[in-house]
Design a protein around this motif. Structure first.
Motif, PDB file in Angstrom:
ATOM      1  N   ASN A   7       0.744  -1.383  -0.015  1.00 57.34           N
ATOM      2  CA  ASN A   7       0.107  -0.100  -0.067  1.00 57.34           C
ATOM      3  C   ASN A   7       0.969   1.280   0.113  1.00 57.34           C
ATOM      4  N   GLY A   8       1.776   1.298  -0.730  1.00 53.04           N
ATOM      5  CA  GLY A   8       2.840   2.393  -0.887  1.00 53.04           C
ATOM      6  C   GLY A   8       3.776   2.553   0.294  1.00 53.04           C
ATOM      7  N   ARG A   9       3.881   1.624   1.093  1.00 54.58           N
ATOM      8  CA  ARG A   9       4.997   1.703   2.032  1.00 54.58           C
ATOM      9  C   ARG A   9       5.950   0.547   1.840  1.00 54.58           C
ATOM     10  N   ALA A  10       7.205   0.814   2.397  1.00 57.04           N
ATOM     11  CA  ALA A  10       7.983  -0.101   2.275  1.00 57.04           C
ATOM     12  C   ALA A  10       7.675  -1.035   3.427  1.00 57.04           C
ATOM     13  N   HIS A  11       7.753  -2.225   3.241  1.00 59.32           N
ATOM     14  CA  HIS A  11       7.144  -3.202   4.013  1.00 59.32           C
ATOM     15  C   HIS A  11       7.257  -4.629   3.753  1.00 59.32           C
ATOM     16  N   GLY A  12       8.137  -5.214   4.605  1.00 59.06           N
ATOM     17  CA  GLY A  12       8.634  -6.521   4.513  1.00 59.06           C
ATOM     18  C   GLY A  12      10.287  -6.517   4.369  1.00 59.06           C
ATOM     19  N   LEU A  13      10.638  -7.406   3.417  1.00 58.19           N
ATOM     20  CA  LEU A  13      12.147  -7.535   3.249  1.00 58.19           C
ATOM     21  C   LEU A  13      12.526  -6.439   2.102  1.00 58.19           C
ATOM     22  N   GLY A  14      13.879  -5.408   2.295  1.00 55.92           N
ATOM     23  CA  GLY A  14      14.453  -4.603   1.541  1.00 55.92           C
ATOM     24  C   GLY A  14      15.711  -4.175   1.858  1.00 55.92           C
ATOM     25  N   VAL A  15      16.470  -3.424   0.897  1.00 57.39           N
ATOM     26  CA  VAL A  15      17.805  -3.101   0.914  1.00 57.39           C
ATOM     27  C   VAL A  15      17.502  -1.481   0.926  1.00 57.39           C
ATOM     28  N   TYR A  16      18.351  -0.705   1.494  1.00 56.33           N
ATOM     29  CA  TYR A  16      18.415   0.777   1.328  1.00 56.33           C
ATOM     30  C   TYR A  16      19.846   1.080   1.366  1.00 56.33           C
ATOM     31  N   ARG A  17      20.039   2.052   0.182  1.00 58.96           N
ATOM     32  CA  ARG A  17      21.577   2.291  -0.016  1.00 58.96           C
ATOM     33  C   ARG A  17      21.475   3.860  -0.200  1.00 58.96           C
ATOM     34  N   PHE A  18      22.524   4.430   0.406  1.00 62.00           N
ATOM     35  CA  PHE A  18      22.682   5.845   0.301  1.00 62.00           C
ATOM     36  C   PHE A  18      23.522   6.011  -0.863  1.00 62.00           C
ATOM     37  N   GLN A  19      23.397   7.321  -1.297  1.00 65.57           N
ATOM     38  CA  GLN A  19      23.871   7.581  -2.763  1.00 65.57           C
ATOM     39  C   GLN A  19      25.431   7.491  -2.857  1.00 65.57           C
ATOM     40  N   ASP A  20      26.077   8.054  -1.658  1.00 64.52           N
ATOM     41  CA  ASP A  20      27.405   8.098  -1.794  1.00 64.52           C
ATOM     42  C   ASP A  20      28.114   6.884  -1.133  1.00 64.52           C
ATOM     43  N   GLY A  21      27.428   5.793  -0.978  1.00 65.97           N
ATOM     44  CA  GLY A  21      28.091   4.623  -0.490  1.00 65.97           C
ATOM     45  C   GLY A  21      28.564   4.907   0.887  1.00 65.97           C
ATOM     46  N   ALA A  22      27.814   5.721   1.855  1.00 65.76           N
ATOM     47  CA  ALA A  22      28.278   5.998   3.298  1.00 65.76           C
ATOM     48  C   ALA A  22      27.702   4.576   4.088  1.00 65.76           C
ATOM     49  N   ALA A  23      26.382   4.250   3.689  1.00 66.86           N
ATOM     50  CA  ALA A  23      25.743   3.227   4.490  1.00 66.86           C
ATOM     51  C   ALA A  23      24.729   2.349   3.688  1.00 66.86           C
ATOM     52  N   SER A  24      24.603   1.302   4.155  1.00 64.68           N
ATOM     53  CA  SER A  24      23.314   0.630   3.724  1.00 64.68           C
ATOM     54  C   SER A  24      22.530  -0.295   4.670  1.00 64.68           C
ATOM     55  N   TYR A  25      21.416  -0.515   4.535  1.00 67.73           N
ATOM     56  CA  TYR A  25      20.510  -1.234   5.481  1.00 67.73           C
ATOM     57  C   TYR A  25      19.793  -2.517   4.748  1.00 67.73           C
ATOM     58  N   GLU A  26      20.151  -3.696   5.122  1.00 69.27           N
ATOM     59  CA  GLU A  26      19.351  -4.937   4.383  1.00 69.27           C
ATOM     60  C   GLU A  26      18.632  -5.492   5.776  1.00 69.27           C
ATOM     61  N   GLY A  27      17.290  -5.750   5.420  1.00 69.69           N
ATOM     62  CA  GLY A  27      16.643  -6.425   6.587  1.00 69.69           C
ATOM     63  C   GLY A  27      15.122  -6.048   6.460  1.00 69.69           C
ATOM     64  N   GLN A  28      14.513  -5.883   7.478  1.00 70.40           N
ATOM     65  CA  GLN A  28      12.980  -5.917   7.543  1.00 70.40           C
ATOM     66  C   GLN A  28      12.581  -4.591   7.643  1.00 70.40           C
ATOM     67  N   PHE A  29      11.554  -4.163   6.952  1.00 68.75           N
ATOM     68  CA  PHE A  29      10.889  -2.699   6.905  1.00 68.75           C
ATOM     69  C   PHE A  29       9.465  -3.076   7.652  1.00 68.75           C
ATOM     70  N   ARG A  30       8.771  -1.983   8.191  1.00 67.20           N
ATOM     71  CA  ARG A  30       7.582  -2.058   8.400  1.00 67.20           C
ATOM     72  C   ARG A  30       7.113  -0.565   8.580  1.00 67.20           C
ATOM     73  N   CYS A  31       6.254  -0.157   7.467  1.00 66.12           N
ATOM     74  CA  CYS A  31       5.439   1.041   7.508  1.00 66.12           C
ATOM     75  C   CYS A  31       6.811   1.949   7.146  1.00 66.12           C
ATOM     76  N   ASP A  32       7.576   1.856   6.391  1.00 70.42           N
ATOM     77  CA  ASP A  32       8.585   2.722   5.866  1.00 70.42           C
ATOM     78  C   ASP A  32       9.567   2.854   6.987  1.00 70.42           C
ATOM     79  N   HIS A  33       9.575   2.136   7.937  1.00 67.16           N
ATOM     80  CA  HIS A  33      10.715   2.154   9.124  1.00 67.16           C
ATOM     81  C   HIS A  33      11.463   0.907   8.979  1.00 67.16           C
ATOM     82  N   ARG A  34      12.839   0.851   9.330  1.00 65.94           N
ATOM     83  CA  ARG A  34      13.357  -0.332   9.702  1.00 65.94           C
ATOM     84  C   ARG A  34      12.645  -0.898  11.141  1.00 65.94           C
ATOM     85  N   ASP A  35      12.526  -2.210  10.959  1.00 66.12           N
ATOM     86  CA  ASP A  35      11.672  -2.670  11.908  1.00 66.12           C
ATOM     87  C   ASP A  35      11.708  -4.213  11.864  1.00 66.12           C
ATOM     88  N   GLY A  36      12.385  -5.032  12.729  1.00 72.05           N
ATOM     89  CA  GLY A  36      12.449  -6.207  12.717  1.00 72.05           C
ATOM     90  C   GLY A  36      14.182  -6.376  12.978  1.00 72.05           C
TER      91      GLY A  36
END
Length: 313
Positions: free
Chosen positions: A169-198
């Protein structure tokens, strides 16, 4: 960075200014292991999620109610009806004129907002596979359901940040990967309602890494944080800070194992120096407090009640 977005991660502070743990100074009567951090808080390099409201909906129609899947999957979480609009709500209610809307048709359409969608339509909604580009340069490619991202897809923001993973429903929800444009950081894991959660793993370009639990975008539960010099904290977290039982160890240096609160030793714990000297007892926000036993490297012992870091004679 666009002035409205769906899932958007931003650093809590500039990665270049992020302090690394400093070596503990082995003193005759050190005040405690907080010297390992050099600052009041553990350098967590945490990521935060910013949910920004979208532009007003089109006056040609209202967004449909969240469908059953999101209500079921979020039944034990926040009230979906009270969440802000997502990036995908901007064009809800506007659609091309089709002879038969009851069958899936592929069509390129430019909205009044200037956004361009090229993909499948059904019953007046973007529905199926499609790609949309917004005037600010943001782009989403993936699956749609009733006008919003649902299923699997990738959103790339104008500054280069991107999220690839599951949507509801238009929100990051489930498993996903978020990457910053300059490669400074990344997150791989669970999301819930657009938040890292899990459960998830957060990595930084300098080699720092956190693996463990998250709650509404913050480190919570059990997790392990490793710094490039080999320093490690593993244990319990609350809102990005060590809280509860945990152990902090400097590579080749001293360590503390015990209770934490607000990133400081608080409760009962054991502090150990490389030469074998130890203190076992109570702490009150990083200072020895209550009963404790200090054992020197030569085996001599001082025990009794401590106050403000000093033995009460």
């Amino acid at each position: 960075m666009g002035n409205h977005c769906s899932v958007k991660e931003v650093p809590c502070f500039d990665a270049a200014q992020q302090p690394l743990p400093q070596a503990l100074a082995v003193q005759a009567e050190p005040s405690g292991p907080s010297d390992a951090f050099g600052v009041a808080e553990v350098p967590s390099r945490s990521l935060a999620v910013e949910i920004i409201g979208s532009r007003p909906r089109s006056d040609k129609g209202e967004a449909p109610e969240p469908f059953g899947a999101i209500r079921a999957s979020m039944a034990d979480g926040p009230d979906v009806s009270r969440l802000p609009d997502t990036y995908f709500d901007c064009e809800i209610g506007e659609c091309p004129v089709l002879e038969d809307e009851s069958i899936i048709q592929h069509l390129r359409y430019e909205f009044q907002s200037g956004a361009v969608y090229d993909g499948d339509w059904l019953n007046g909604f973007r529905h199926g596979m499609g790609k949309q580009m917004w005037p600010d340069g943001t782009e989403y490619v993936g699956q749609w359901h009733e006008g919003r991202a649902s299923g699997v897809g990738c959103i790339k923001h104008s500054d280069g940040d991107c999220y690839t993973g599951q949507w509801v429903n238009g929100r990051a929800h489930g498993l996903g990967v978020y990457r910053f444009q300059d490669g400074a950081a990344s997150y791989e894991g669970q999301f819930r309602c657009d938040h890292r959660d899990g459960l998830g793993v957060e990595r930084w370009v300098d080699g720092s890494c956190y693996a463990g639990g998250f709650l509404q975008g913050k480190k919570s539960g059990f997790g392990s944080n490793t710094w490039p010099d080999g320093t490690v904290y593993y244990g319990s977290w609350r809102e990005n800070s060590p809280f509860g039982p945990g152990e902090y160890t400097l590579s080749g240096g001293p360590s503390f194992r015990g209770q934490w609160e607000n990133s400081m030793p608080h409760g009962v714990g054991v502090y150990q120096w490389p030469d074998g000297k130890t203190y076992a007892g109570g702490y009150h926000f990083d200072k020895k407090e209550g009963f404790g036993i200090l054992t020197e490297a030569d085996g001599s012992v001082r025990q009794g009640y401590w106050a403000n870091g000093e033995l009460v004679e």
